[in-house]
Write an enzyme that holds these catalytic residues in place. Structure first.
Site, PDB file in Angstrom:
ATOM      1  N   LYS A 126     -34.939  -0.989 -13.175  1.00 27.78           N
ATOM      2  CA  LYS A 126     -33.765  -0.324 -13.744  1.00 27.78           C
ATOM      3  C   LYS A 126     -32.605  -0.426 -12.758  1.00 27.78           C
ATOM      4  O   LYS A 126     -31.472  -0.678 -13.138  1.00 27.78           O
ATOM      5  CB  LYS A 126     -34.123   1.150 -13.984  1.00 27.78           C
ATOM      6  CG  LYS A 126     -33.366   1.788 -15.093  1.00 27.78           C
ATOM      7  CD  LYS A 126     -33.978   3.150 -15.356  1.00 27.78           C
ATOM      8  CE  LYS A 126     -33.309   3.822 -16.523  1.00 27.78           C
ATOM      9  NZ  LYS A 126     -33.979   5.094 -16.826  1.00 27.78           N
ATOM     10  N   GLU A 172     -56.377  -1.125 -20.026  1.00 22.14           N
ATOM     11  CA  GLU A 172     -57.328  -0.312 -19.250  1.00 22.14           C
ATOM     12  C   GLU A 172     -56.639   0.843 -18.519  1.00 22.14           C
ATOM     13  O   GLU A 172     -57.158   1.956 -18.462  1.00 22.14           O
ATOM     14  CB  GLU A 172     -58.032  -1.218 -18.229  1.00 22.14           C
ATOM     15  CG  GLU A 172     -59.117  -0.540 -17.441  1.00 22.14           C
ATOM     16  CD  GLU A 172     -60.290  -0.124 -18.302  1.00 22.14           C
ATOM     17  OE1 GLU A 172     -61.048  -0.991 -18.722  1.00 22.14           O
ATOM     18  OE2 GLU A 172     -60.432   1.089 -18.566  1.00 22.14           O
ATOM     19  N   GLY A 213     -56.951   5.984 -15.432  1.00 19.43           N
ATOM     20  CA  GLY A 213     -56.606   5.203 -14.238  1.00 19.43           C
ATOM     21  C   GLY A 213     -57.584   4.105 -13.883  1.00 19.43           C
ATOM     22  O   GLY A 213     -57.729   3.130 -14.605  1.00 19.43           O
ATOM     23  N   ILE A 269     -60.838   4.083 -13.783  1.00 19.98           N
ATOM     24  CA  ILE A 269     -62.180   4.070 -14.398  1.00 19.98           C
ATOM     25  C   ILE A 269     -62.217   3.022 -15.513  1.00 19.98           C
ATOM     26  O   ILE A 269     -61.390   3.072 -16.423  1.00 19.98           O
ATOM     27  CB  ILE A 269     -62.531   5.455 -15.001  1.00 19.98           C
ATOM     28  CG1 ILE A 269     -62.394   6.551 -13.955  1.00 19.98           C
ATOM     29  CG2 ILE A 269     -63.912   5.443 -15.609  1.00 19.98           C
ATOM     30  CD1 ILE A 269     -62.625   7.952 -14.503  1.00 19.98           C
ATOM     31  N   GLU A 276     -45.616  16.185 -11.529  1.00 17.78           N
ATOM     32  CA  GLU A 276     -44.170  15.910 -11.584  1.00 17.78           C
ATOM     33  C   GLU A 276     -43.406  17.228 -11.414  1.00 17.78           C
ATOM     34  O   GLU A 276     -43.970  18.307 -11.612  1.00 17.78           O
ATOM     35  CB  GLU A 276     -43.802  15.365 -12.970  1.00 17.78           C
ATOM     36  CG  GLU A 276     -44.596  14.165 -13.417  1.00 17.78           C
ATOM     37  CD  GLU A 276     -44.057  12.876 -12.844  1.00 17.78           C
ATOM     38  OE1 GLU A 276     -42.839  12.812 -12.597  1.00 17.78           O
ATOM     39  OE2 GLU A 276     -44.857  11.963 -12.620  1.00 17.78           O
ATOM     40  N   ASP A 297     -50.414  14.397 -22.109  1.00 20.37           N
ATOM     41  CA  ASP A 297     -50.916  13.187 -21.455  1.00 20.37           C
ATOM     42  C   ASP A 297     -52.375  12.915 -21.880  1.00 20.37           C
ATOM     43  O   ASP A 297     -52.717  11.800 -22.280  1.00 20.37           O
ATOM     44  CB  ASP A 297     -50.807  13.390 -19.930  1.00 20.37           C
ATOM     45  CG  ASP A 297     -51.406  12.258 -19.136  1.00 20.37           C
ATOM     46  OD1 ASP A 297     -50.730  11.228 -18.975  1.00 20.37           O
ATOM     47  OD2 ASP A 297     -52.563  12.391 -18.680  1.00 20.37           O
ATOM     48  N   LYS A 356     -54.126   9.779 -24.298  1.00 17.32           N
ATOM     49  CA  LYS A 356     -55.289   9.007 -23.848  1.00 17.32           C
ATOM     50  C   LYS A 356     -56.444   9.150 -24.846  1.00 17.32           C
ATOM     51  O   LYS A 356     -57.145   8.178 -25.142  1.00 17.32           O
ATOM     52  CB  LYS A 356     -55.722   9.487 -22.463  1.00 17.32           C
ATOM     53  CG  LYS A 356     -54.700   9.159 -21.379  1.00 17.32           C
ATOM     54  CD  LYS A 356     -55.009   9.916 -20.108  1.00 17.32           C
ATOM     55  CE  LYS A 356     -54.052   9.562 -18.985  1.00 17.32           C
ATOM     56  NZ  LYS A 356     -54.176  10.461 -17.829  1.00 17.32           N
TER      57      LYS A 356
HETATM   58  N1  LIG Z   1     -48.731   6.542 -11.452  1.00 18.21           N
HETATM   59  C1  LIG Z   1     -49.992   6.445 -11.878  1.00 18.21           C
HETATM   60  O1  LIG Z   1     -50.931   6.729 -11.144  1.00 18.21           O
HETATM   61  C2  LIG Z   1     -50.256   5.950 -13.282  1.00 18.21           C
HETATM   62  C3  LIG Z   1     -51.587   5.771 -13.674  1.00 18.21           C
HETATM   63  C4  LIG Z   1     -51.861   5.250 -14.944  1.00 18.21           C
HETATM   64  C5  LIG Z   1     -50.811   4.966 -15.801  1.00 18.21           C
HETATM   65  N2  LIG Z   1     -49.520   5.179 -15.401  1.00 18.21           N
HETATM   66  C6  LIG Z   1     -48.428   4.830 -16.333  1.00 18.21           C
HETATM   67  O2  LIG Z   1     -47.796   3.664 -15.827  1.00 18.21           O
HETATM   68  C7  LIG Z   1     -46.411   3.691 -16.126  1.00 18.21           C
HETATM   69  C8  LIG Z   1     -45.610   3.563 -14.836  1.00 18.21           C
HETATM   70  O3  LIG Z   1     -45.913   4.654 -13.997  1.00 18.21           O
HETATM   71  P1  LIG Z   1     -45.398   4.739 -12.488  1.00 18.21           P
HETATM   72  O4  LIG Z   1     -46.059   5.917 -11.900  1.00 18.21           O
HETATM   73  O5  LIG Z   1     -45.518   3.428 -11.818  1.00 18.21           O
HETATM   74  O6  LIG Z   1     -43.840   5.081 -12.737  1.00 18.21           O
HETATM   75  P2  LIG Z   1     -42.678   5.078 -11.674  1.00 18.21           P
HETATM   76  O7  LIG Z   1     -43.215   5.121 -10.296  1.00 18.21           O
HETATM   77  O8  LIG Z   1     -41.705   6.106 -12.118  1.00 18.21           O
HETATM   78  O9  LIG Z   1     -41.982   3.633 -11.871  1.00 18.21           O
HETATM   79  C9  LIG Z   1     -41.353   3.266 -13.056  1.00 18.21           C
HETATM   80  C10 LIG Z   1     -40.694   1.919 -12.850  1.00 18.21           C
HETATM   81  O10 LIG Z   1     -40.155   1.489 -14.095  1.00 18.21           O
HETATM   82  C11 LIG Z   1     -38.789   1.079 -13.916  1.00 18.21           C
HETATM   83  N3  LIG Z   1     -38.102   1.381 -15.167  1.00 18.21           N
HETATM   84  C12 LIG Z   1     -38.021   2.564 -15.820  1.00 18.21           C
HETATM   85  N4  LIG Z   1     -37.357   2.434 -16.968  1.00 18.21           N
HETATM   86  C13 LIG Z   1     -36.992   1.131 -17.042  1.00 18.21           C
HETATM   87  C14 LIG Z   1     -36.263   0.364 -17.985  1.00 18.21           C
HETATM   88  N5  LIG Z   1     -35.783   0.908 -19.104  1.00 18.21           N
HETATM   89  N6  LIG Z   1     -36.086  -0.947 -17.746  1.00 18.21           N
HETATM   90  C15 LIG Z   1     -36.566  -1.497 -16.618  1.00 18.21           C
HETATM   91  N7  LIG Z   1     -37.275  -0.838 -15.689  1.00 18.21           N
HETATM   92  C16 LIG Z   1     -37.465   0.474 -15.898  1.00 18.21           C
HETATM   93  C17 LIG Z   1     -38.283   1.851 -12.726  1.00 18.21           C
HETATM   94  O11 LIG Z   1     -37.223   1.120 -12.151  1.00 18.21           O
HETATM   95  P3  LIG Z   1     -36.479   1.600 -10.816  1.00 18.21           P
HETATM   96  O12 LIG Z   1     -37.465   1.393  -9.709  1.00 18.21           O
HETATM   97  O13 LIG Z   1     -35.320   0.679 -10.709  1.00 18.21           O
HETATM   98  O14 LIG Z   1     -36.110   3.042 -11.018  1.00 18.21           O
HETATM   99  C18 LIG Z   1     -39.544   1.911 -11.838  1.00 18.21           C
HETATM  100  O15 LIG Z   1     -39.626   0.753 -11.041  1.00 18.21           O
HETATM  101  C19 LIG Z   1     -46.158   5.004 -16.878  1.00 18.21           C
HETATM  102  O16 LIG Z   1     -46.147   4.742 -18.247  1.00 18.21           O
HETATM  103  C20 LIG Z   1     -47.351   5.872 -16.479  1.00 18.21           C
HETATM  104  O17 LIG Z   1     -47.679   6.808 -17.477  1.00 18.21           O
HETATM  105  C21 LIG Z   1     -49.218   5.674 -14.157  1.00 18.21           C
END
Ligand SMILES: NC(=O)c1ccc[n+]([C@@H]2O[C@H](COP(=O)([O-])OP(=O)(O)OC[C@H]3O[C@@H](n4cnc5c(N)ncnc54)[C@H](OP(=O)(O)O)[C@@H]3O)[C@@H](O)[C@H]2O)c1
Length: 409
Positions: A45, A128, A133, A135, A189, A200, A204
Site C-alpha cells: 500500500k 491453508e 495458522g 496447523i 490488535e 475471526d 475459519k
Molecule cells: N498475522 C498472522 O499471524 C496471520 C495468520 C494467518 C492469517 N493471516 C491473514 O493474513 C493476512 C495478512 O495478515 P498480516 O498479519 O500479514 O497483515 P499486516 O501485517 O497488516 O500486513 C498487511 C500488508 O498488506 C498490505 N496492504 C494492505 N492493504 C493493501 C491494499 N489495498 N493493496 C496493497 N497492499 C495492501 C500492507 O501494505 P503496507 O505494508 O504498505 O502497509 C501490508 O504490507 C490477513 O488477511 C490476516 O487475517 C494473518
C-alpha cells in the site's frame, strides 16, 4: 532450469515471512518442485516504507502492474479485508495464475466463487493459512481424509481468545487485564473485536465447514458468541467442576442439517482440547473410519503462517486440484445425532423457579449452579423463560462428584 515466478500481495507479517522462507528454503523448494522459485513482484500500500527486499524484486502499489508482468505463475495474497482482495484474486485466476491466500475473511465470503473460477481456468487454490495458522488442517482434510466421512469438528481457532481465557484462569486476571496482556504481547490488535467477539473464528469455521461437509450453514443460524461475557467468577465455578472455558468452533451434521456454533464451551479433562493453552490452536476431527484426530500447533505468527503458505506453494505448483471440498451428501450419523439429542450443560441461575420443565440435574456445588443433561432445544426453552440464566455446554467426560443423578427440579 525453468523458474516459478511468484507475486506477493502484501508485505506485512505473513507476506514478509513467506518471502524470507522462500530465501531460507530455496534448496528444498527446488528439490521438491524441480524448478527454482523466484519472487517477481510485491504489492504494497505504501511504497515509501523501508523493506528488506532484494533490488531484483519489482515493488508496486498497482495490482495491474502485477498482471502485466511477462510471467507470473503464482499469486500469494496476504492483505487484509475482503475488498479489493477478491477482485485481485479473480483477475489473477483469469490470467492463469495459481492463487494462495491467508485472508480468512475474504475466503469465507468468496472462497466458493474462487474455487469454481479456478476450476474453469485449470489452476489451483491454496488456503491453508486461512485456518489455524501453521496447523495443516486444510491439507489434512483435503488430502488425507478423502474417503472418510467427517462427522464433527471442534476447533480452538482463535489464539487471542485462547490466550485471554488461559491468562484469566492461570493468573486470576479480569477479562480487561488479560486483554491488555494480549495486546502487550502482540497477540491482540488495538481493536480486538474480530477476535474476542468470535468473528475471526467464525470465518475459519465456515471455511472448514465447506471443505469438510461440502457446504457451510446459513450464517444467520450459527450461534456466534465471543468471550467478553466470561468473568473470573464463571471461570472459578467451572474449575470447581474440573472444567476449563475454551472458545470453540463446532460444526456437525444432524440429518441433512449442518449445525454450527462458535462460542465459549466448557471442556472436561479427558477432551483433547482441554490442554490447549495460550495462543495455541487445535482442531479435533471426528470421522467415520479413522475416529478422532487432533491437530495442535501455532495458530498465527510470521513463520508458522509462512509454513502454511510455503506448503501451499508446493501444492499449487503441483496443480493438485482433486477434492477441493467434499460434495457428496453425508448420511446422518448416529453418534452425532445422539450427542445432539442430549448434552451436558453448566447452568448458573435459579432453575427451581422454572418447574414447568423437568431437568435432569447431575451435579450441583451450590445453590444456583447446576450441571444438567438436556437437549439444546430444552436449554433454549429455559433461557427463554429466564433470561438471567447463563448456560454453557460441556464437551468431554464429566464425572459427577455428587449423587444427584436423575434429580428433577
Ligand atoms: N498475522 C498472522 O499471524 C496471520 C495468520 C494467518 C492469517 N493471516 C491473514 O493474513 C493476512 C495478512 O495478515 P498480516 O498479519 O500479514 O497483515 P499486516 O501485517 O497488516 O500486513 C498487511 C500488508 O498488506 C498490505 N496492504 C494492505 N492493504 C493493501 C491494499 N489495498 N493493496 C496493497 N497492499 C495492501 C500492507 O501494505 P503496507 O505494508 O504498505 O502497509 C501490508 O504490507 C490477513 O488477511 C490476516 O487475517 C494473518
Amino acid at each position: 532450469m525453468s523458474v516459478i515466478k511468484v507475486a506477493i500481495l502484501g508485505f506485512g507479517t505473513v507476506g514478509e515471512g513467506f518471502y524470507r522462507t522462500i530465501q531460507s528454503h530455496s534448496e528444498e523448494l527446488t528439490a521438491v518442485l524441480g524448478r527454482k522459485v523466484e519472487v517477481a513482484a510485491v504489492l504494497v500500500k505504501n511504497k515509501q516504507k523501508e523493506r528488506n527486499i532484494s533490488k531484483d524484486v519489482f515493488i508496486t502499489t498497482e495490482f495491474t502492474d502485477i498482471l502485466n508482468l511477462p510471467q507470473v505463475d503464482v499469486v500469494v495474497e496476504a492483505i487484509v479485508d475482503k475488498d479489493p482482495t477478491y477482485s485481485f484474486l479473480k483477475q489473477a485466476i483469469q490470467r492463469g495464475c495459481h492463487i494462495i491466500t491467508a485472508n480468512k475473511e475474504m475466503f469465507a465470503h468468496y472462497g466458493q466463487e474462487l474455487l469454481e473460477l479456478a476450476k474453469v481456468h485449470n489452476v489451483s487454490v491454496g488456503y491453508e493459512a486461512t485456518v489455524a495458522g501453521g496447523i495443516p488442517v486444510i491439507q489434512t482434510l483435503r488430502q488425507l481424509l478423502n474417503v472418510n466421512r467427517v462427522q464433527q469438528i471442534h476447533g480452538i481457532l482463535n489464539g487471542t481468545s485462547n490466550f485471554i481465557l488461559t491468562e484469566m484462569r492461570e493468573k486470576k486476571l479480569s477479562f480487561a487485564d488479560a486483554l491488555r496482556a494480549a495486546q502487550e504481547n502482540g497477540y491482540a490488535e488495538a481493536d480486538p473485536t474480530n477476535d474476542v467477539e468470535g468473528f475471526d473464528a467464525f470465518y475459519k469455521a465456515m471455511i472448514l465447514s465447506r471443505l469438510a461437509f461440502g457446504e457451510d450453514p446459513n450464517w444467520h443460524d450459527v450461534d456466534r458468541k465471543g468471550i467478553t461475557s466470561i468473568t473470573s467468577d464463571l471461570i472459578d465455578i467451572a474449575l470447581q467442576f474440573g472444567l476449563r472455558f475454551k472458545h470453540i468452533a463446532s460444526i456437525k451434521k444432524k440429518g441433512n442439517q449442518l449445525i454450527a456454533s462458535v462460542k465459549p464451551v466448557l471442556v472436561g479433562k479427558e477432551h483433547p482440547l482441554y490442554h490447549v493453552e495460550g495462543v495455541q490452536n487445535a482442531v479435533n476431527i471426528y470421522s467415520d473410519i479413522v475416529g478422532q484426530i487432533t491437530l495442535q500447533g501455532p495458530g498465527a505468527g510470521m513463520y508458522p503462517t509462512a509454513s502454511a503458505v510455503i506448503e501451499d506453494l508446493v501444492y499449487v505448483c503441483q496443480n493438485r486440484r482433486a477434492n477441493q471440498g467434499f460434495t457428496s451428501a453425508i448420511e446422518s450419523c448416529s453418534i452425532v445425532e445422539k450427542s445432539q439429542e442430549e448434552e451436558t450443560w453448566l447452568i448458573k441461575g435459579l432453575l427451581n423457579t422454572l418447574n414447568e420443565q423437568p431437568i435432569n440435574v447431575i451435579d450441583q456445588v451450590e445453590e444456583g449452579i447446576w450441571i444438567v443433561k438436556a437437549t439444546s432445544e430444552e436449554v433454549a426453552q429455559l433461557t427463554k423463560l429466564n433470561q438471567e440464566l447463563v448456560c454453557f455446554p460441556i464437551i468431554g467426560e464429566f464425572e459427577s462428584e455428587h449423587d444427584l443423578a436423575k434429580l428433577v427440579v
